[in-house]
Scaffold this motif. Structure first.
Motif, PDB file in Angstrom:
ATOM      1  N   GLU A  94      10.414 -13.773 -15.283  1.00  0.00           N
ATOM      2  CA  GLU A  94       9.497 -14.774 -14.750  1.00  0.00           C
ATOM      3  C   GLU A  94       9.275 -14.558 -13.246  1.00  0.00           C
ATOM      4  OE1 GLU A  94      12.150 -15.435 -16.554  1.00  0.00           O
ATOM      5  OE2 GLU A  94      11.361 -16.274 -18.420  1.00  0.00           O
ATOM      6  N   GLY A  95       8.030 -14.748 -12.838  1.00  0.00           N
ATOM      7  CA  GLY A  95       7.698 -14.612 -11.427  1.00  0.00           C
ATOM      8  C   GLY A  95       7.254 -13.220 -11.034  1.00  0.00           C
ATOM      9  N   TYR A  96       7.434 -12.245 -11.934  1.00  0.00           N
ATOM     10  CA  TYR A  96       7.059 -10.870 -11.639  1.00  0.00           C
ATOM     11  C   TYR A  96       5.756 -10.491 -12.335  1.00  0.00           C
ATOM     12  CZ  TYR A  96      11.803 -10.271  -9.891  1.00  0.00           C
ATOM     13  OH  TYR A  96      12.964 -10.395  -9.179  1.00  0.00           O
ATOM     14  N   SER A  97       5.030  -9.609 -11.699  1.00  0.00           N
ATOM     15  CA  SER A  97       3.870  -8.975 -12.325  1.00  0.00           C
ATOM     16  C   SER A  97       3.862  -7.520 -11.892  1.00  0.00           C
ATOM     17  CB  SER A  97       2.570  -9.670 -11.924  1.00  0.00           C
ATOM     18  OG  SER A  97       2.361  -9.568 -10.523  1.00  0.00           O
ATOM     19  N   VAL A  98       3.118  -6.721 -12.603  1.00  0.00           N
ATOM     20  CA  VAL A  98       3.035  -5.295 -12.277  1.00  0.00           C
ATOM     21  C   VAL A  98       1.560  -4.921 -12.183  1.00  0.00           C
ATOM     22  CG1 VAL A  98       3.525  -2.953 -13.066  1.00  0.00           C
ATOM     23  CG2 VAL A  98       5.217  -4.766 -13.430  1.00  0.00           C
ATOM     24  N   ARG A  99       1.208  -4.245 -11.126  1.00  0.00           N
ATOM     25  CA  ARG A  99      -0.170  -3.768 -10.971  1.00  0.00           C
ATOM     26  C   ARG A  99      -0.217  -2.256 -10.935  1.00  0.00           C
ATOM     27  NH1 ARG A  99      -2.019  -1.745  -6.191  1.00  0.00           N
ATOM     28  NH2 ARG A  99      -0.795  -2.069  -4.273  1.00  0.00           N
ATOM     29  N   GLN A 100      -1.307  -1.713 -11.444  1.00  0.00           N
ATOM     30  CA  GLN A 100      -1.528  -0.281 -11.358  1.00  0.00           C
ATOM     31  C   GLN A 100      -2.140   0.057 -10.000  1.00  0.00           C
ATOM     32  OE1 GLN A 100      -3.791   1.241 -14.670  1.00  0.00           O
ATOM     33  NE2 GLN A 100      -2.599   0.084 -16.179  1.00  0.00           N
ATOM     34  N   ALA A 101      -1.843   1.247  -9.514  1.00  0.00           N
ATOM     35  CA  ALA A 101      -2.396   1.684  -8.229  1.00  0.00           C
ATOM     36  C   ALA A 101      -3.912   1.791  -8.313  1.00  0.00           C
ATOM     37  CB  ALA A 101      -1.802   3.026  -7.835  1.00  0.00           C
ATOM     38  N   ASP A 102      -4.556   1.487  -7.227  1.00  0.00           N
ATOM     39  CA  ASP A 102      -6.001   1.630  -7.110  1.00  0.00           C
ATOM     40  C   ASP A 102      -6.287   2.988  -6.487  1.00  0.00           C
ATOM     41  OD1 ASP A 102      -8.686   1.521  -6.610  1.00  0.00           O
ATOM     42  OD2 ASP A 102      -8.626  -0.263  -5.342  1.00  0.00           O
ATOM     43  N   PHE A 103      -6.727   3.933  -7.308  1.00  0.00           N
ATOM     44  CA  PHE A 103      -6.915   5.291  -6.797  1.00  0.00           C
ATOM     45  C   PHE A 103      -8.161   5.436  -5.925  1.00  0.00           C
ATOM     46  CE2 PHE A 103      -4.128   8.601  -9.097  1.00  0.00           C
ATOM     47  CZ  PHE A 103      -3.016   7.821  -8.858  1.00  0.00           C
ATOM     48  N   LYS A 104      -8.959   4.380  -5.826  1.00  0.00           N
ATOM     49  CA  LYS A 104     -10.024   4.401  -4.836  1.00  0.00           C
ATOM     50  C   LYS A 104      -9.425   4.268  -3.438  1.00  0.00           C
ATOM     51  CE  LYS A 104     -13.538   2.441  -7.905  1.00  0.00           C
ATOM     52  NZ  LYS A 104     -14.446   1.276  -8.151  1.00  0.00           N
ATOM     53  N   ARG A 105      -8.200   3.768  -3.401  1.00  0.00           N
ATOM     54  CA  ARG A 105      -7.440   3.626  -2.153  1.00  0.00           C
ATOM     55  C   ARG A 105      -6.188   4.503  -2.236  1.00  0.00           C
ATOM     56  NH1 ARG A 105      -4.933  -0.655  -1.820  1.00  0.00           N
ATOM     57  NH2 ARG A 105      -4.930  -0.927   0.455  1.00  0.00           N
ATOM     58  N   PHE A 106      -6.340   5.719  -2.723  1.00  0.00           N
ATOM     59  CA  PHE A 106      -5.203   6.573  -3.048  1.00  0.00           C
ATOM     60  C   PHE A 106      -4.272   6.780  -1.864  1.00  0.00           C
ATOM     61  CE2 PHE A 106      -3.312  10.867  -3.639  1.00  0.00           C
ATOM     62  CZ  PHE A 106      -2.584  10.601  -4.791  1.00  0.00           C
ATOM     63  N   GLU A 107      -4.840   7.074  -0.720  1.00  0.00           N
ATOM     64  CA  GLU A 107      -4.004   7.330   0.449  1.00  0.00           C
ATOM     65  C   GLU A 107      -3.214   6.083   0.846  1.00  0.00           C
ATOM     66  OE1 GLU A 107      -4.340   9.419   4.893  1.00  0.00           O
ATOM     67  OE2 GLU A 107      -6.111   9.209   3.604  1.00  0.00           O
ATOM     68  N   GLN A 108      -3.864   4.924   0.807  1.00  0.00           N
ATOM     69  CA  GLN A 108      -3.175   3.680   1.158  1.00  0.00           C
ATOM     70  C   GLN A 108      -2.096   3.330   0.148  1.00  0.00           C
ATOM     71  OE1 GLN A 108      -6.457   4.286   1.161  1.00  0.00           O
ATOM     72  NE2 GLN A 108      -7.603   2.845   2.456  1.00  0.00           N
ATOM     73  N   GLU A 109      -2.366   3.589  -1.133  1.00  0.00           N
ATOM     74  CA  GLU A 109      -1.374   3.295  -2.165  1.00  0.00           C
ATOM     75  C   GLU A 109      -0.162   4.222  -2.029  1.00  0.00           C
ATOM     76  OE1 GLU A 109      -2.013   0.484  -3.194  1.00  0.00           O
ATOM     77  OE2 GLU A 109      -3.002   0.495  -5.156  1.00  0.00           O
ATOM     78  N   CYS A 110      -0.403   5.465  -1.663  1.00  0.00           N
ATOM     79  CA  CYS A 110       0.710   6.384  -1.413  1.00  0.00           C
ATOM     80  C   CYS A 110       1.546   5.905  -0.238  1.00  0.00           C
ATOM     81  CB  CYS A 110       0.187   7.797  -1.143  1.00  0.00           C
ATOM     82  SG  CYS A 110      -0.429   8.661  -2.604  1.00  0.00           S
TER      83      CYS A 110
END
Length: 351
Positions: A176-192
Protein backbone atom coordinates in the motif's frame (compact mmCIF):
# COMPACT_ATOMS: atom_id res chain seq x y z
CA UNK A 1 46.74 4.23 -26.00
CA UNK A 2 47.70 3.93 -29.64
CA UNK A 3 45.45 2.32 -32.25
CA UNK A 4 48.06 -0.38 -32.81
CA UNK A 5 48.00 -1.32 -29.13
CA UNK A 6 44.22 -1.49 -29.12
CA UNK A 7 44.18 -3.58 -32.29
CA UNK A 8 46.62 -6.12 -30.82
CA UNK A 9 44.62 -6.24 -27.60
CA UNK A 10 41.41 -7.00 -29.48
CA UNK A 11 43.07 -9.57 -31.76
CA UNK A 12 44.35 -11.51 -28.75
CA UNK A 13 40.86 -11.67 -27.22
CA UNK A 14 39.30 -12.64 -30.52
CA UNK A 15 41.75 -15.51 -31.00
CA UNK A 16 41.46 -16.69 -27.40
CA UNK A 17 37.65 -16.89 -27.40
CA UNK A 18 37.05 -18.01 -30.97
CA UNK A 19 35.00 -21.20 -30.92
CA UNK A 20 34.21 -20.97 -27.19
CA UNK A 21 30.57 -22.09 -26.93
CA UNK A 22 30.03 -20.15 -23.69
CA UNK A 23 31.34 -16.83 -25.02
CA UNK A 24 29.30 -14.13 -26.72
CA UNK A 25 31.06 -11.30 -28.56
CA UNK A 26 28.73 -8.66 -27.08
CA UNK A 27 31.17 -8.55 -24.16
CA UNK A 28 33.44 -6.48 -26.41
CA UNK A 29 30.98 -3.59 -26.48
CA UNK A 30 32.00 -2.58 -22.94
CA UNK A 31 35.67 -3.27 -23.61
CA UNK A 32 35.50 -0.91 -26.57
CA UNK A 33 34.04 1.87 -24.41
CA UNK A 34 37.15 1.76 -22.23
CA UNK A 35 39.65 1.13 -25.03
CA UNK A 36 38.38 3.85 -27.37
CA UNK A 37 37.22 6.16 -24.53
CA UNK A 38 33.77 6.69 -26.01
CA UNK A 39 32.17 7.90 -22.75
CA UNK A 40 33.06 10.77 -20.45
CA UNK A 41 33.74 8.25 -17.69
CA UNK A 42 36.18 6.33 -19.89
CA UNK A 43 37.87 9.58 -20.91
CA UNK A 44 38.33 10.51 -17.25
CA UNK A 45 40.17 7.27 -16.48
CA UNK A 46 43.92 6.77 -16.60
CA UNK A 47 44.31 3.60 -18.69
CA UNK A 48 47.10 1.43 -20.03
CA UNK A 49 47.31 -1.86 -21.88
CA UNK A 50 49.65 -4.32 -20.19
CA UNK A 51 50.88 -7.57 -21.76
CA UNK A 52 53.45 -10.32 -21.27
CA UNK A 53 54.95 -12.69 -23.82
CA UNK A 54 55.85 -16.39 -23.76
CA UNK A 55 59.27 -17.88 -24.44
CA UNK A 56 58.71 -17.46 -28.18
CA UNK A 57 58.02 -13.75 -27.69
CA UNK A 58 54.34 -14.25 -28.53
CA UNK A 59 51.72 -12.44 -26.48
CA UNK A 60 50.45 -14.80 -23.77
CA UNK A 61 48.71 -12.56 -21.23
CA UNK A 62 47.18 -9.11 -21.23
CA UNK A 63 44.87 -6.80 -19.29
CA UNK A 64 43.62 -3.24 -19.25
CA UNK A 65 44.95 -1.31 -16.24
CA UNK A 66 42.51 1.40 -15.18
CA UNK A 67 42.47 4.10 -12.53
CA UNK A 68 39.11 5.83 -12.22
CA UNK A 69 38.93 9.36 -10.75
CA UNK A 70 38.57 9.83 -7.00
CA UNK A 71 39.56 6.24 -6.14
CA UNK A 72 42.59 4.97 -4.24
CA UNK A 73 42.84 1.77 -6.27
CA UNK A 74 43.64 0.60 -9.78
CA UNK A 75 41.72 -2.19 -11.46
CA UNK A 76 42.73 -4.86 -13.93
CA UNK A 77 39.94 -5.18 -16.47
CA UNK A 78 39.55 -7.82 -19.19
CA UNK A 79 42.42 -9.94 -17.89
CA UNK A 80 43.26 -12.80 -20.27
CA UNK A 81 45.96 -15.45 -20.39
CA UNK A 82 46.66 -18.46 -22.57
CA UNK A 83 46.11 -21.76 -20.76
CA UNK A 84 49.13 -23.13 -18.89
CA UNK A 85 51.26 -19.98 -19.14
CA UNK A 86 51.25 -19.04 -15.46
CA UNK A 87 54.65 -17.37 -15.78
CA UNK A 88 53.24 -14.83 -18.24
CA UNK A 89 50.32 -14.14 -15.89
CA UNK A 90 52.75 -13.53 -13.01
CA UNK A 91 54.81 -11.17 -15.16
CA UNK A 92 51.67 -9.24 -16.03
CA UNK A 93 50.60 -8.96 -12.40
CA UNK A 94 54.04 -7.65 -11.44
CA UNK A 95 53.74 -4.99 -14.13
CA UNK A 96 50.32 -4.03 -12.76
CA UNK A 97 51.62 -3.79 -9.20
CA UNK A 98 54.59 -1.66 -10.24
CA UNK A 99 52.41 0.70 -12.28
CA UNK A 100 49.90 0.98 -9.43
CA UNK A 101 52.67 1.84 -6.96
CA UNK A 102 54.24 4.37 -9.32
CA UNK A 103 50.91 6.19 -9.50
CA UNK A 104 50.78 6.50 -5.71
CA UNK A 105 47.80 4.14 -5.38
CA UNK A 106 47.40 1.75 -2.47
CA UNK A 107 45.32 -1.11 -3.87
CA UNK A 108 45.07 -3.31 -6.96
CA UNK A 109 41.71 -4.90 -7.81
CA UNK A 110 41.52 -7.79 -10.30
CA UNK A 111 38.19 -8.26 -12.01
CA UNK A 112 36.67 -4.77 -11.97
CA UNK A 113 36.03 -3.05 -15.30
CA UNK A 114 36.80 0.40 -13.87
CA UNK A 115 33.29 0.81 -12.37
CA UNK A 116 30.64 -1.65 -11.18
CA UNK A 117 28.27 -0.42 -13.89
CA UNK A 118 30.81 -1.48 -16.55
CA UNK A 119 31.07 -5.02 -15.17
CA UNK A 120 32.74 -6.87 -12.34
CA UNK A 121 33.96 -10.36 -11.57
CA UNK A 122 36.33 -13.00 -12.86
CA UNK A 123 34.07 -15.90 -13.80
CA UNK A 124 34.97 -19.03 -11.81
CA UNK A 125 32.04 -21.38 -12.41
CA UNK A 126 29.20 -21.85 -14.92
CA UNK A 127 27.90 -24.23 -17.54
CA UNK A 128 25.91 -21.59 -19.41
CA UNK A 129 26.64 -19.17 -22.21
CA UNK A 130 27.10 -15.67 -20.82
CA UNK A 131 24.04 -13.47 -20.81
CA UNK A 132 24.03 -9.94 -22.19
CA UNK A 133 26.02 -7.60 -19.91
CA UNK A 134 27.57 -10.48 -17.95
CA UNK A 135 31.35 -10.82 -17.66
CA UNK A 136 32.94 -13.88 -19.24
CA UNK A 137 36.44 -15.34 -19.22
CA UNK A 138 38.22 -18.67 -19.24
CA UNK A 139 37.51 -20.32 -15.90
CA UNK A 140 41.09 -21.38 -15.17
CA UNK A 141 42.01 -17.75 -14.45
CA UNK A 142 41.30 -18.05 -10.72
CA UNK A 143 44.49 -20.11 -10.35
CA UNK A 144 46.57 -17.05 -11.22
CA UNK A 145 45.45 -15.01 -8.20
CA UNK A 146 46.14 -17.41 -5.35
CA UNK A 147 48.70 -15.00 -3.86
CA UNK A 148 46.18 -12.17 -3.48
CA UNK A 149 45.17 -11.95 0.19
CA UNK A 150 41.58 -10.73 -0.31
CA UNK A 151 38.95 -12.51 -2.40
CA UNK A 152 35.32 -11.43 -2.59
CA UNK A 153 32.80 -13.64 -4.36
CA UNK A 154 29.64 -12.95 -6.35
CA UNK A 155 26.77 -15.08 -7.61
CA UNK A 156 24.17 -14.84 -10.38
CA UNK A 157 20.83 -16.61 -9.96
CA UNK A 158 18.53 -18.18 -12.53
CA UNK A 159 15.24 -20.07 -12.68
CA UNK A 160 12.09 -20.49 -14.76
CA UNK A 161 9.85 -17.44 -14.57
CA UNK A 162 6.87 -19.55 -13.52
CA UNK A 163 8.78 -20.69 -10.42
CA UNK A 164 9.90 -17.16 -9.55
CA UNK A 165 6.34 -15.93 -10.07
CA UNK A 166 4.96 -18.51 -7.65
CA UNK A 167 7.44 -17.50 -4.97
CA UNK A 168 6.85 -13.79 -5.56
CA UNK A 169 3.10 -13.96 -5.07
CA UNK A 170 3.47 -16.08 -1.97
CA UNK A 171 5.42 -13.27 -0.36
CA UNK A 172 3.00 -11.68 2.10
CA UNK A 173 4.42 -8.17 1.82
CA UNK A 174 1.99 -5.22 1.82
CA UNK A 175 2.52 -2.68 -0.91
CA UNK A 176 0.00 0.00 0.00
CA UNK A 177 1.15 3.51 -0.82
CA UNK A 178 3.48 2.39 -3.61
CA UNK A 179 3.12 2.70 -7.36
CA UNK A 180 5.47 1.91 -10.21
CA UNK A 181 5.92 3.98 -13.34
CA UNK A 182 7.66 3.15 -16.57
CA UNK A 183 10.41 5.46 -17.80
CA UNK A 184 9.44 8.09 -20.33
CA UNK A 185 11.88 7.56 -23.17
CA UNK A 186 10.97 10.92 -24.65
CA UNK A 187 12.95 12.15 -21.65
CA UNK A 188 15.56 9.39 -21.87
CA UNK A 189 18.51 11.43 -20.70
CA UNK A 190 16.59 12.84 -17.72
CA UNK A 191 15.29 9.40 -16.76
CA UNK A 192 18.82 8.01 -16.86
CA UNK A 193 19.82 10.82 -14.53
CA UNK A 194 17.08 9.86 -12.07
CA UNK A 195 18.39 6.30 -12.20
CA UNK A 196 21.93 7.54 -11.57
CA UNK A 197 20.87 9.42 -8.46
CA UNK A 198 18.98 6.40 -7.18
CA UNK A 199 22.01 4.17 -7.80
CA UNK A 200 24.19 6.44 -5.71
CA UNK A 201 21.60 6.53 -2.91
CA UNK A 202 20.63 2.86 -2.88
CA UNK A 203 23.69 0.83 -3.84
CA UNK A 204 26.30 3.48 -3.12
CA UNK A 205 27.59 1.53 -0.12
CA UNK A 206 28.19 -1.61 -2.18
CA UNK A 207 31.78 -2.85 -2.19
CA UNK A 208 33.83 -1.05 -4.88
CA UNK A 209 30.95 1.22 -5.94
CA UNK A 210 32.02 4.82 -6.53
CA UNK A 211 29.71 7.81 -7.03
CA UNK A 212 29.08 8.70 -10.66
CA UNK A 213 29.02 12.00 -12.53
CA UNK A 214 26.14 13.55 -14.43
CA UNK A 215 25.47 11.67 -17.67
CA UNK A 216 27.16 8.43 -16.57
CA UNK A 217 24.22 6.08 -17.19
CA UNK A 218 22.94 7.99 -20.19
CA UNK A 219 26.24 7.44 -21.98
CA UNK A 220 26.37 3.83 -20.87
CA UNK A 221 22.84 3.02 -22.09
CA UNK A 222 22.24 5.36 -25.03
CA UNK A 223 23.38 2.79 -27.63
CA UNK A 224 20.76 0.37 -26.26
CA UNK A 225 17.94 2.88 -26.57
CA UNK A 226 16.76 1.68 -30.04
CA UNK A 227 16.19 -1.85 -28.71
CA UNK A 228 14.59 -0.84 -25.40
CA UNK A 229 11.43 0.89 -24.28
CA UNK A 230 10.21 2.59 -21.14
CA UNK A 231 9.04 -0.73 -19.70
CA UNK A 232 12.68 -1.78 -19.27
CA UNK A 233 13.33 0.92 -16.68
CA UNK A 234 10.84 1.04 -13.80
CA UNK A 235 10.68 3.56 -10.99
CA UNK A 236 9.20 2.93 -7.57
CA UNK A 237 7.06 5.87 -6.46
CA UNK A 238 6.16 6.81 -2.91
CA UNK A 239 4.78 10.15 -1.79
CA UNK A 240 5.21 11.51 -5.30
CA UNK A 241 8.97 10.77 -5.39
CA UNK A 242 11.16 8.11 -6.98
CA UNK A 243 12.50 5.93 -4.16
CA UNK A 244 13.72 2.95 -6.17
CA UNK A 245 14.35 1.59 -9.65
CA UNK A 246 14.53 -1.69 -11.55
CA UNK A 247 16.35 -2.12 -14.86
CA UNK A 248 15.77 -5.26 -16.92
CA UNK A 249 16.12 -6.30 -20.54
CA UNK A 250 15.87 -9.37 -22.75
CA UNK A 251 18.99 -11.52 -22.91
CA UNK A 252 20.08 -10.46 -26.37
CA UNK A 253 22.86 -13.05 -26.31
CA UNK A 254 20.18 -15.67 -27.01
CA UNK A 255 20.21 -14.51 -30.63
CA UNK A 256 23.98 -14.05 -30.99
CA UNK A 257 26.18 -16.91 -32.18
CA UNK A 258 28.76 -18.12 -29.70
CA UNK A 259 32.52 -18.01 -30.13
CA UNK A 260 32.81 -15.36 -32.81
CA UNK A 261 33.03 -11.57 -33.10
CA UNK A 262 29.81 -9.54 -33.22
CA UNK A 263 29.62 -6.18 -34.97
CA UNK A 264 27.23 -3.48 -33.85
CA UNK A 265 25.40 -3.74 -37.19
CA UNK A 266 24.98 -7.54 -37.06
CA UNK A 267 23.81 -7.26 -33.47
CA UNK A 268 21.22 -4.63 -34.36
CA UNK A 269 19.94 -6.74 -37.25
CA UNK A 270 19.62 -9.80 -34.99
CA UNK A 271 17.67 -7.75 -32.45
CA UNK A 272 15.23 -6.61 -35.12
CA UNK A 273 14.74 -9.97 -36.85
CA UNK A 274 15.17 -12.61 -34.14
CA UNK A 275 13.90 -10.96 -30.96
CA UNK A 276 11.02 -13.45 -30.64
CA UNK A 277 13.55 -16.26 -30.19
CA UNK A 278 14.79 -14.80 -26.89
CA UNK A 279 13.60 -16.97 -24.00
CA UNK A 280 15.45 -15.29 -21.11
CA UNK A 281 15.24 -11.92 -19.37
CA UNK A 282 18.02 -10.31 -17.40
CA UNK A 283 17.27 -8.55 -14.11
CA UNK A 284 20.20 -6.21 -14.56
CA UNK A 285 19.95 -4.01 -11.48
CA UNK A 286 17.57 -3.02 -8.73
CA UNK A 287 17.94 -0.40 -6.01
CA UNK A 288 15.49 0.66 -3.33
CA UNK A 289 16.02 3.23 -0.60
CA UNK A 290 16.56 1.69 2.81
CA UNK A 291 13.19 2.78 4.25
CA UNK A 292 11.36 1.04 1.40
CA UNK A 293 13.45 -2.11 1.02
CA UNK A 294 11.23 -5.19 1.13
CA UNK A 295 7.81 -3.73 0.39
CA UNK A 296 9.08 -1.49 -2.38
CA UNK A 297 11.28 -4.23 -3.81
CA UNK A 298 8.34 -6.62 -4.10
CA UNK A 299 6.23 -3.88 -5.72
CA UNK A 300 8.89 -3.38 -8.41
CA UNK A 301 9.23 -7.11 -9.06
CA UNK A 302 5.47 -7.54 -9.37
CA UNK A 303 5.30 -4.67 -11.83
CA UNK A 304 8.05 -6.28 -13.88
CA UNK A 305 6.24 -9.62 -13.79
CA UNK A 306 3.07 -8.06 -15.23
CA UNK A 307 5.11 -6.70 -18.15
CA UNK A 308 6.82 -10.06 -18.79
CA UNK A 309 3.59 -12.01 -18.96
CA UNK A 310 4.19 -15.26 -20.83
CA UNK A 311 6.75 -13.94 -23.31
CA UNK A 312 9.83 -15.54 -21.73
CA UNK A 313 10.76 -18.77 -19.97
CA UNK A 314 13.78 -17.90 -17.78
CA UNK A 315 14.92 -15.04 -15.61
CA UNK A 316 18.52 -14.44 -14.56
CA UNK A 317 20.00 -11.83 -12.24
CA UNK A 318 23.15 -9.84 -12.67
CA UNK A 319 25.96 -10.36 -10.14
CA UNK A 320 25.10 -10.20 -6.44
CA UNK A 321 27.87 -9.81 -3.86
CA UNK A 322 27.83 -12.78 -1.49
CA UNK A 323 28.56 -10.47 1.44
CA UNK A 324 25.45 -8.37 0.67
CA UNK A 325 23.17 -10.30 3.02
CA UNK A 326 19.90 -8.56 2.13
CA UNK A 327 20.27 -8.85 -1.64
CA UNK A 328 21.60 -12.38 -1.45
CA UNK A 329 18.70 -13.51 0.76
CA UNK A 330 16.16 -11.87 -1.55
CA UNK A 331 17.59 -13.56 -4.64
CA UNK A 332 17.86 -16.94 -2.97
CA UNK A 333 14.25 -16.76 -1.81
CA UNK A 334 12.70 -15.51 -5.04
CA UNK A 335 14.93 -17.12 -7.68
CA UNK A 336 17.23 -19.52 -5.91
CA UNK A 337 19.22 -21.34 -8.54
CA UNK A 338 22.89 -20.35 -8.62
CA UNK A 339 24.05 -20.31 -12.23
CA UNK A 340 27.33 -18.37 -12.22
CA UNK A 341 30.07 -17.74 -9.69
CA UNK A 342 32.55 -14.88 -9.85
CA UNK A 343 35.44 -13.57 -7.78
CA UNK A 344 37.27 -10.29 -7.32
CA UNK A 345 40.76 -10.23 -5.85
CA UNK A 346 42.37 -7.36 -3.97
CA UNK A 347 45.92 -6.67 -2.89
CA UNK A 348 47.39 -3.76 -0.97
CA UNK A 349 50.38 -2.27 -2.74
CA UNK A 350 53.57 -1.38 -0.92
CA UNK A 351 52.98 -3.75 1.99
Amino acid sequence: MERREISEFKKFREKLYRGDVLYSGTAEFVADMLLYKTTDFAKSCDTAILHANDKSNVRAAQALWVHAPETDFASLAFFDCTYGLEKAACMLLRQAEELTKSKGLTRLIVGLNAHLSYGVGILTQTQLKNTFDTCYNKMYYSDFFASFPVCNTLTAYRCEIKDAREKLYKASVPSEGYSVRQADFKRFEQECEIMRGLCDRTIGNTYLYTPTRVGHFYELLKDMRPIMSGENLLFLMYGGKEVGFLFWHPDYNCIVKSGKPVSVISFAVACMTKKRKIDTVKLNSIGVEQAHFGRGTVALLKAMDVILGEKYRYIETNFVWDNNDKSRLLNRRLIGGECRRFAVWEKEIGK
